[in-house]
Design an enzyme around this catalytic site. Structure first.
Site, short mmCIF file in Angstrom:
data_model
loop_
_atom_site.label_atom_id
_atom_site.label_comp_id
_atom_site.label_asym_id
_atom_site.label_seq_id
_atom_site.Cartn_x
_atom_site.Cartn_y
_atom_site.Cartn_z
N HIS A 243 -4.96 -11.52 -1.86
CA HIS A 243 -5.50 -11.23 -0.53
C HIS A 243 -6.16 -9.85 -0.41
CE1 HIS A 243 -3.09 -14.68 0.90
NE2 HIS A 243 -2.03 -14.12 0.36
O1 RIB Z 1 -0.95 -12.92 4.58
C1 RIB Z 1 -1.23 -12.07 3.49
C2 RIB Z 1 -1.09 -10.64 3.88
O2 RIB Z 1 0.26 -10.39 4.28
C3 RIB Z 1 -1.34 -9.66 2.71
O3 RIB Z 1 -1.86 -8.46 3.22
C4 RIB Z 1 0.03 -9.44 2.15
O4 RIB Z 1 0.15 -8.17 1.49
C5 RIB Z 1 0.86 -9.42 3.41
O5 RIB Z 1 0.74 -8.12 3.99
#
Ligand code: RIB
Ligand code: CA
Length: 313
Positions: A243
């Protein structure tokens, strides 16, 4: 010659946050003015410590790390040890940090930096709940016109949610903060699950990090091997979505991504859909187009960039 991008990373490390921070610190196009920690994946005491561990892993003990909000604006803090492990950075054995945590509160650092630096020259890169950003906007509304843009990881629409059927974790943890940020009129580039779920690790992609043989390469492979096991099982894929590095990759190579400028509104009323990012993709409302929502990524180009840059550390 000033760097092309002068940024503040707001983060809740988190293995994917860690890779995003490494990518930023490895890239000369980016000047990281500071790293501000927020409660999210794990409590603040761990996210700030993990941010310092990652800076030391990158050989940057000089980096300024600040602790910010210990909990969301309104709701109770919900964490994600089930994804990131009890330390929030499970996988590699990283030494306790020796670099200092800054005394200044993260929110004060964000405000002071934006008020001091030339207008429109600082980009905010939130990788966790938006609590620190919202607190800064509430405490000093004048910063809204001074931010160049916000490039954030959060939300989901066609892809649904990852913590409820409707909501993605970062927005869900602090939906009220997200509402403040998305109403701020600051230009936003949003990396939702719709795009990050196309940036999947794989055994071959992890092998490329391990093959580096460096501390950074091996630690990255170990972090992602740990991180991918939960999502791999959940989505039935042989890798997990990477992500947060999408935020930094966008600064370096925006053409890796495709999206559309649309309206995004945050659900803060219904428990059923709390934290949902309601994306007006087809423009059926007259609501202001407040965010460029990314939906596509050149995943091979993204991973090639990651390997090339982390190989420099
Ligand atoms: O949903 C994914 C996000 O939530 C990413 O930023 C992960 O690190 C958590 O913070
Ligand atoms: Ca994160």
């Amino acid at each position: 010659m000033p760097a092309q991008h002068r940024i503040i990373i707001d983060t809740d490390p988190g293995q994917d946050d860690a890779v995003a921070i490494l990518l930023a610190l490895a890239s000369p196009e980016i000047e990281v003015l500071g790293i501000t920690a927020v409660a999210g994946n794990v409590p603040l005491a761990l996210t700030e410590k993990n941010a310092r561990k990652v800076c030391e892993l990158a050989g940057r003990p000089d980096m300024k790390v600040f602790a910010g909000a210990i909990r969301p604006l309104v709701r109770k803090l919900e964490t994600a040890e089930y994804v990131h492990g009890k330390t929030g950075l499970d996988g590699p054995e990283l030494p306790e940090p020796t670099m200092p945590l800054q005394d200044q509160h993260a929110v004060d650092f964000i405000i002071k930096t934006l008020m001091k630096e030339k207008q429109g020259t600082v980009t905010l890169c939130p990788l966790g709940a938006l609590t620190n950003i919202a607190l800064a906007l509430i405490r000093e509304p004048r910063i809204a016109s001074r931010v160049k843009e916000i490039v954030l990881m959060g939300g989901g629409f066609f892809e649904g949610g990852n913590v409820t059927p409707a909501a993605e974790f970062n927005i869900y943890v602090d939906p009220h903060a997200a509402d403040v940020v998305f109403r701020s009129r600051i230009p936003i580039v949003m990396m939702p699950l719709d795009v990050t779920h196309k940036a999947l690790t794989s055994p071959a992609r992890l092998a490329a990090f391990r093959k580096m043989g460096s501390r950074v390469g091996i630690a990255t492979a170990e972090m992602l091997e740990f991180f991918e096991r939960f999502d791999g099982e959940k989505y039935g894929t042989d890798g997990g979505p990477l992500h947060d590095p999408c935020v930094i990759a966008y600064l370096l190579k925006p053409n890796l991504f495709k999206g559309r400028k649309v309206n995004v509104a945050i659900e803060i009323g219904s428990e059923l859909t709390m934290g949902m990012t309601v994306v007006d993709w087809w423009g059926v409302t007259k609501r202001p187009k407040n965010a460029t929502v990314m939906r596509d990524i050149d995943a091979d180009g993204f991973f090639a960039l990651l390997v090339e840059r982390l190989g420099r550390l």
